[in-house]
Design a protein around this motif. Structure first.
Motif, PDB file in Angstrom:
ATOM      1  N   SER A 154     -13.651 -20.909   2.491  1.00 38.66           N
ATOM      2  CA  SER A 154     -12.698 -19.844   2.173  1.00 38.66           C
ATOM      3  C   SER A 154     -13.332 -18.777   1.278  1.00 38.66           C
ATOM      4  CB  SER A 154     -11.466 -20.438   1.474  1.00 38.66           C
ATOM      5  OG  SER A 154     -11.854 -21.139   0.298  1.00 38.66           O
ATOM      6  N   GLY A 155     -14.660 -18.764   1.204  1.00 35.74           N
ATOM      7  CA  GLY A 155     -15.338 -17.834   0.317  1.00 35.74           C
ATOM      8  C   GLY A 155     -15.000 -16.379   0.587  1.00 35.74           C
ATOM      9  N   MET A 156     -14.889 -16.003   1.866  1.00 35.12           N
ATOM     10  CA  MET A 156     -14.582 -14.609   2.184  1.00 35.12           C
ATOM     11  C   MET A 156     -13.153 -14.247   1.778  1.00 35.12           C
ATOM     12  SD  MET A 156     -17.247 -13.072   3.078  1.00 35.12           S
ATOM     13  CE  MET A 156     -16.353 -11.533   3.347  1.00 35.12           C
ATOM     14  N   ASP A 157     -12.254 -15.231   1.732  1.00 34.64           N
ATOM     15  CA  ASP A 157     -10.899 -14.959   1.236  1.00 34.64           C
ATOM     16  C   ASP A 157     -10.947 -14.559  -0.246  1.00 34.64           C
ATOM     17  OD1 ASP A 157      -9.976 -15.696   3.739  1.00 34.64           O
ATOM     18  OD2 ASP A 157      -9.618 -17.775   3.161  1.00 34.64           O
ATOM     19  N   PHE A 158     -11.769 -15.283  -1.017  1.00 40.18           N
ATOM     20  CA  PHE A 158     -11.940 -14.928  -2.423  1.00 40.18           C
ATOM     21  C   PHE A 158     -12.554 -13.532  -2.547  1.00 40.18           C
ATOM     22  CE2 PHE A 158     -11.561 -19.519  -2.869  1.00 40.18           C
ATOM     23  CZ  PHE A 158     -10.869 -19.659  -4.057  1.00 40.18           C
ATOM     24  N   TYR A 159     -13.492 -13.221  -1.658  1.00 40.83           N
ATOM     25  CA  TYR A 159     -14.146 -11.911  -1.667  1.00 40.83           C
ATOM     26  C   TYR A 159     -13.125 -10.799  -1.457  1.00 40.83           C
ATOM     27  CZ  TYR A 159     -17.148  -8.125   0.211  1.00 40.83           C
ATOM     28  OH  TYR A 159     -17.753  -6.914   0.466  1.00 40.83           O
ATOM     29  N   VAL A 160     -12.316 -10.938  -0.399  1.00 40.61           N
ATOM     30  CA  VAL A 160     -11.366  -9.884  -0.047  1.00 40.61           C
ATOM     31  C   VAL A 160     -10.357  -9.671  -1.164  1.00 40.61           C
ATOM     32  CG1 VAL A 160      -9.492  -9.274   1.533  1.00 40.61           C
ATOM     33  CG2 VAL A 160     -11.635 -10.164   2.442  1.00 40.61           C
ATOM     34  N   LEU A 161      -9.758 -10.739  -1.661  1.00 36.64           N
ATOM     35  CA  LEU A 161      -8.709 -10.593  -2.667  1.00 36.64           C
ATOM     36  C   LEU A 161      -9.276 -10.247  -4.038  1.00 36.64           C
ATOM     37  CD1 LEU A 161      -6.355 -13.507  -1.572  1.00 36.64           C
ATOM     38  CD2 LEU A 161      -5.944 -11.061  -1.353  1.00 36.64           C
ATOM     39  N   GLY A 162     -10.415 -10.843  -4.405  1.00 39.76           N
ATOM     40  CA  GLY A 162     -11.015 -10.538  -5.696  1.00 39.76           C
ATOM     41  C   GLY A 162     -11.405  -9.070  -5.810  1.00 39.76           C
ATOM     42  N   LEU A 163     -12.041  -8.541  -4.768  1.00 35.73           N
ATOM     43  CA  LEU A 163     -12.454  -7.140  -4.812  1.00 35.73           C
ATOM     44  C   LEU A 163     -11.264  -6.206  -4.649  1.00 35.73           C
ATOM     45  CD1 LEU A 163     -15.871  -7.062  -2.924  1.00 35.73           C
ATOM     46  CD2 LEU A 163     -15.399  -7.293  -5.362  1.00 35.73           C
ATOM     47  N   GLN A 164     -10.239  -6.661  -3.934  1.00 35.73           N
ATOM     48  CA  GLN A 164      -9.031  -5.840  -3.815  1.00 35.73           C
ATOM     49  C   GLN A 164      -8.388  -5.641  -5.187  1.00 35.73           C
ATOM     50  OE1 GLN A 164      -8.107  -3.833  -1.477  1.00 35.73           O
ATOM     51  NE2 GLN A 164      -6.682  -4.903  -0.132  1.00 35.73           N
ATOM     52  N   ILE A 165      -8.270  -6.730  -5.945  1.00 38.95           N
ATOM     53  CA  ILE A 165      -7.663  -6.648  -7.277  1.00 38.95           C
ATOM     54  C   ILE A 165      -8.534  -5.805  -8.207  1.00 38.95           C
ATOM     55  CG2 ILE A 165      -7.055  -8.001  -9.320  1.00 38.95           C
ATOM     56  CD1 ILE A 165      -6.277 -10.283  -7.412  1.00 38.95           C
ATOM     57  N   ALA A 166      -9.852  -6.088  -8.230  1.00 36.26           N
ATOM     58  CA  ALA A 166     -10.748  -5.319  -9.093  1.00 36.26           C
ATOM     59  C   ALA A 166     -10.769  -3.847  -8.693  1.00 36.26           C
ATOM     60  CB  ALA A 166     -12.158  -5.904  -9.030  1.00 36.26           C
ATOM     61  N   GLY A 167     -10.677  -3.574  -7.385  1.00 32.60           N
ATOM     62  CA  GLY A 167     -10.693  -2.199  -6.905  1.00 32.60           C
ATOM     63  C   GLY A 167      -9.479  -1.402  -7.346  1.00 32.60           C
ATOM     64  N   PHE A 168      -8.309  -2.054  -7.398  1.00 36.71           N
ATOM     65  CA  PHE A 168      -7.119  -1.384  -7.926  1.00 36.71           C
ATOM     66  C   PHE A 168      -7.365  -0.917  -9.364  1.00 36.71           C
ATOM     67  CE2 PHE A 168      -4.265  -3.971  -4.907  1.00 36.71           C
ATOM     68  CZ  PHE A 168      -4.259  -2.943  -3.978  1.00 36.71           C
ATOM     69  N   GLY A 169      -8.008  -1.795 -10.151  1.00 39.56           N
ATOM     70  CA  GLY A 169      -8.294  -1.443 -11.539  1.00 39.56           C
ATOM     71  C   GLY A 169      -9.234  -0.258 -11.643  1.00 39.56           C
ATOM     72  N   THR A 170     -10.268  -0.227 -10.805  1.00 41.28           N
ATOM     73  CA  THR A 170     -11.214   0.892 -10.819  1.00 41.28           C
ATOM     74  C   THR A 170     -10.530   2.189 -10.417  1.00 41.28           C
ATOM     75  OG1 THR A 170     -13.008  -0.632 -10.252  1.00 41.28           O
ATOM     76  CG2 THR A 170     -13.425   1.716  -9.921  1.00 41.28           C
ATOM     77  N   LEU A 171      -9.663   2.119  -9.414  1.00 44.41           N
ATOM     78  CA  LEU A 171      -8.942   3.316  -8.969  1.00 44.41           C
ATOM     79  C   LEU A 171      -8.060   3.867 -10.096  1.00 44.41           C
ATOM     80  CD1 LEU A 171      -8.448   5.169  -6.549  1.00 44.41           C
ATOM     81  CD2 LEU A 171      -6.657   3.602  -5.786  1.00 44.41           C
ATOM     82  N   MET A 172      -7.415   2.973 -10.836  1.00 42.75           N
ATOM     83  CA  MET A 172      -6.611   3.407 -11.982  1.00 42.75           C
ATOM     84  C   MET A 172      -7.484   4.103 -13.027  1.00 42.75           C
ATOM     85  SD  MET A 172      -4.068   0.174 -12.561  1.00 42.75           S
ATOM     86  CE  MET A 172      -2.917  -0.330 -11.287  1.00 42.75           C
ATOM     87  N   GLY A 173      -8.672   3.549 -13.251  1.00 41.51           N
ATOM     88  CA  GLY A 173      -9.576   4.173 -14.214  1.00 41.51           C
ATOM     89  C   GLY A 173      -9.978   5.576 -13.789  1.00 41.51           C
ATOM     90  N   GLY A 174     -10.260   5.759 -12.490  1.00 44.03           N
ATOM     91  CA  GLY A 174     -10.640   7.071 -11.998  1.00 44.03           C
ATOM     92  C   GLY A 174      -9.539   8.100 -12.190  1.00 44.03           C
ATOM     93  N   ILE A 175      -8.316   7.725 -11.839  1.00 45.80           N
ATOM     94  CA  ILE A 175      -7.174   8.634 -12.011  1.00 45.80           C
ATOM     95  C   ILE A 175      -6.999   8.977 -13.484  1.00 45.80           C
ATOM     96  CG2 ILE A 175      -4.665   8.825 -11.776  1.00 45.80           C
ATOM     97  CD1 ILE A 175      -4.927   6.976  -9.296  1.00 45.80           C
ATOM     98  N   ASN A 176      -7.107   7.982 -14.331  1.00 44.41           N
ATOM     99  CA  ASN A 176      -6.907   8.167 -15.770  1.00 44.41           C
ATOM    100  C   ASN A 176      -7.891   9.180 -16.344  1.00 44.41           C
ATOM    101  OD1 ASN A 176      -5.747   7.700 -18.252  1.00 44.41           O
ATOM    102  ND2 ASN A 176      -6.068   5.501 -18.212  1.00 44.41           N
ATOM    103  N   PHE A 177      -9.160   9.063 -15.974  1.00 39.31           N
ATOM    104  CA  PHE A 177     -10.159   9.962 -16.540  1.00 39.31           C
ATOM    105  C   PHE A 177     -10.038  11.370 -15.976  1.00 39.31           C
ATOM    106  CE2 PHE A 177     -12.210   6.036 -17.954  1.00 39.31           C
ATOM    107  CZ  PHE A 177     -12.501   6.410 -19.251  1.00 39.31           C
ATOM    108  N   LEU A 178      -9.641  11.509 -14.737  1.00 39.63           N
ATOM    109  CA  LEU A 178      -9.400  12.854 -14.208  1.00 39.63           C
ATOM    110  C   LEU A 178      -8.335  13.573 -15.034  1.00 39.63           C
ATOM    111  CD1 LEU A 178      -9.430  12.356 -10.313  1.00 39.63           C
ATOM    112  CD2 LEU A 178     -11.017  13.728 -11.655  1.00 39.63           C
ATOM    113  N   VAL A 179      -7.209  12.890 -15.255  1.00 32.75           N
ATOM    114  CA  VAL A 179      -6.113  13.508 -16.003  1.00 32.75           C
ATOM    115  C   VAL A 179      -6.519  13.737 -17.459  1.00 32.75           C
ATOM    116  CG1 VAL A 179      -3.704  13.252 -16.729  1.00 32.75           C
ATOM    117  CG2 VAL A 179      -4.413  12.457 -14.463  1.00 32.75           C
TER     118      VAL A 179
END
Length: 621
Positions: A154-179
């Motif tokens: 199930s390693g790829m399941d961890f990959y998909v969900l782990g990076l999905q969650i971390a990616g949401f955080g990065t996207l929030m950071g990008g929006i925050n710094f733009l504003v």
């Protein structure tokens, strides 16, 4: 006027206790946690790389199995890109950008904390796969059909969900710094007066804003394939595996510039400071940064020259790839011209900055070689590409990170790293880096394919692989020296002097350690290199743009931590097909959102009597 001891006490106010770190929305603490978490993942990725090089030290070794090797190369690449380099840059952006623009915090402190905890829990989820049946094994790019193979772990399941969650955080950071950068600059700081690191952070945030949604969509589609039986990338059922490559690289090539532009910004701060000169060609550097970002979205298919897109598509993307070397060259020449005739000093930070230039230049030259589509048919999937990529990411991004680390350590942590150990770290890591990756160019040209767990005797590959592995061990030694330096610096009691490098920008205009409110009075910016202008005018402090008054600050909150933990729990429900756990986790997240919307949170005020008076630092102009 407050004494130095009183200033330190004020700077350290509200900086202790685990609960305070779990609930903080202070951009400086969030920057420190981004850095520490990213550095831990960097160490983990480094251990994985050493294990890879041990396996490839000699022909036909069996140090690890082929399956474990696939897991190691997948986790090494994924960890270094998503969980180490990018979060460390986000940490530096959090710690420095609000100070450079004269702000007291970021635009959305709560969202900033949520982004941090999403990254941490996403990274933990991904790495827990090692202990729960096996790590992902489809490569860091997760190409289908390898990533849609359901017969393995199930390693790829961890990959998909782990990076999905971390990616949401990065996207929030990008929006925050733009504003933040658009709305919260100090009086007088126009866009063309912003420091180059702030410009690089601004453009990087725009890249995050536009590059991460395609990746998020790709992960959603892959998640549906793996969890719900859809067939977006399952060729046997009518899906298209090449579409995954397009989706991934539409994100993946801008991602390279998400990793390199902040390093460019760091060099544009470090080199002028230690040359005692204004950055040469500031306007050209700004426009080159923006042009690199724009062209970065037009070159993704150079990763796909061998997939059969045809000569027209290959030619268009080849020309675009060659073109992006022009603004990059502008930057390199401007750094050299900045040093020309300057009063150059070489503390460890500047050693890393200067070493960046030839190292990254080699990566750029091999990138132009790879941009020639017919030649790429020979280079593709060989160790030549591995060497090119690491000269860009390690010789570029990691060298830039180390330059920023030594430069801003006193700003972030209030203490000075040891220069002797710093130089030992530099030389061991620098020599080890070139020993590791320079021979890989020749291994690739001799035909050694990447992603293979062993090689045969008699192919003239033994010497190159042995030297490469020795270099990796030397990089490991350098990293251990850095760890020793950090531990020793943390243990000592001396606080760094104010403005230890004779800085040029606003981040050096306030006490060390940084007060919780950053600026008692917002500064009035009179031009580029605002602090340096004041020094040249004989002032030892920034001219205030407002009278001394009470300062409003946001309250901390445990909700970002709990919301991220809820997603973490829900992920296990999806991976192990436990619907109740998944629903409970998602419900916890939305309950926290509801709670946040009804909480009457107006922050708190620091009385003007409690603000630290500006200390006369003794300007060196």
């Amino acid at each position: 006027m407050a004494t130095h001891t009183e200033q330190v006490a004020l700077g350290q106010k509200q900086r202790s206790g685990i609960w305070d770190w779990l609930t903080t929305v202070d951009h400086k603490k969030i920057g420190i946690m981004y850095f520490l978490a990213g550095f831990l993942f960097f160490l983990l990725g480094g251990i994985e790389s050493v294990l890879i090089r041990i396996q490839l030290m000699h022909p036909e070794l069996n140090f690890v199995s082929a399956q474990t090797f696939n897991e190691l190369i997948t986790m090494h690449g994924t960890t270094m890109i998503f969980l180490a380099a990018m979060p460390i840059f986000l940490g530096l952006m959090n710690a420095i950008v609000p100070l450079q623009i004269g702000a007291r915090d970021v635009a959305f402190p709560f969202m900033n904390a949520l982004g941090l905890w999403l990254f941490i829990f996403g990274g933990l989820l991904l790495n827990m796969s090692w202990f729960l049946g096996g790590a992902p094994d489809a490569g860091w790019t997760a190409y289908a059909p390898l990533s849609t193979d359901f017969s393995g772990t199930s390693g790829m399941d961890f990959y998909v969900l782990g990076l999905q969650i971390a990616g949401f955080g990065t996207l929030m950071g990008g929006i925050n710094f733009l504003v933040t950068i658009i709305n919260m600059r100090a009086p007088g700081m126009s866009f063309m007066r912003m420091p180059m690191f702030t410009w690089a952070s601004f453009v990087t945030s725009a890249l995050i804003l536009f590059a991460f949604p395609p990746l998020t969509i790709g992960f959603f589609l892959l998640m549906f394939d793996r969890f719900f039986g859809s067939n977006f990338f399952v060729a046997d059922a009518g899906g298209n595996v090449i579409i995954w490559e397009h989706i991934f690289w539409i994100f993946g090539h801008p991602e390279v510039y998400i990793l390199i532009l902040p390093a460019f910004g760091i060099l544009s701060e470090v080199i002028p400071t230690f040359s005692r000169k204004r950055l040469f060609g500031y306007s050209a550097m700004v426009f080159a940064t923006a042009l690199i970002a724009f062209l970065g979205f037009m070159v993704w298919a150079h990763h796909m020259f061998t997939t059969g897109l045809g000569p027209v598509a290959n030619s268009i993307f080849a020309v675009a790839t060659m073109t992006i070397a022009i603004p990059t060259g502008v930057k390199i020449f401007n750094w050299l011209f900045t040093m020309w005739g300057g009063q150059i000093r070489f503390p460890t930070a500047n050693l890393w900055a200067v070493a960046f230039i030839p190292s990254f230049l080699i990566g750029g030259m091999t990138g132009v070689m790879l941009s020639v589509a017919p030649a790429d048919y020979q280079y593709h999937d060989t160790y030549f590409v591995v060497a090119h990529f690491h000269y860009v990411i390690v010789g570029g991004s990691v060298f830039g990170i180390f330059a920023g680390l030594y430069f801003w350590w006193p700003r972030m942590f209030g203490k000075m790293l040891n220069e002797t150990l710093g130089k030992l770290h530099f030389w061991t890591f620098f020599i080890g880096f070139h020993l590791t990756f320079f021979p890989q160019h020749f291994l690739g040209l001799m035909g050694m394919p990447r992603r293979v767990f062993t090689f045969l005797e008699g192919q003239q590959l033994e010497a190159g692989n042995l030297v490469s592995s020795i270099g990796a061990f030397l990089m490991g030694v350098g990293t251990i020296v850095l760890l020793i330096n950090i531990i020793m610096t943390t243990a000592k009691k001396e606080v760094a002097a104010y403005d230890p490098w004779d800085g040029r920008t606003l981040d050096w205009a306030i006490p060390i350690p940084t007060p919780v409110y950053n600026f008692a009075q917002l500064p009035l910016v009179k031009g580029l290199d605002a602090l340096w202008i004041e020094k040249m005018n004989g002032n030892n402090k920034m001219t205030p743009a407002e009278p001394l008054a009470d300062v409003h600050m946001p309250n901390g909150s445990i909700l970002p931590f709990v919301m991220s933990l809820s997603f973490f729990i829900a992920s296990f429900g999806f991976i192990y097909d436990q619907l109740i756990v998944a629903i409970a986790g998602i419900a916890g997240f939305f309950f926290c959102m509801l709670l946040r919307s009804v909480i009457d949170d107006h922050g708190y005020y620091i009385k003007k009597e409690e603000l630290a008076p500006v200390v006369d630092k003794g300007g060196k102009a």
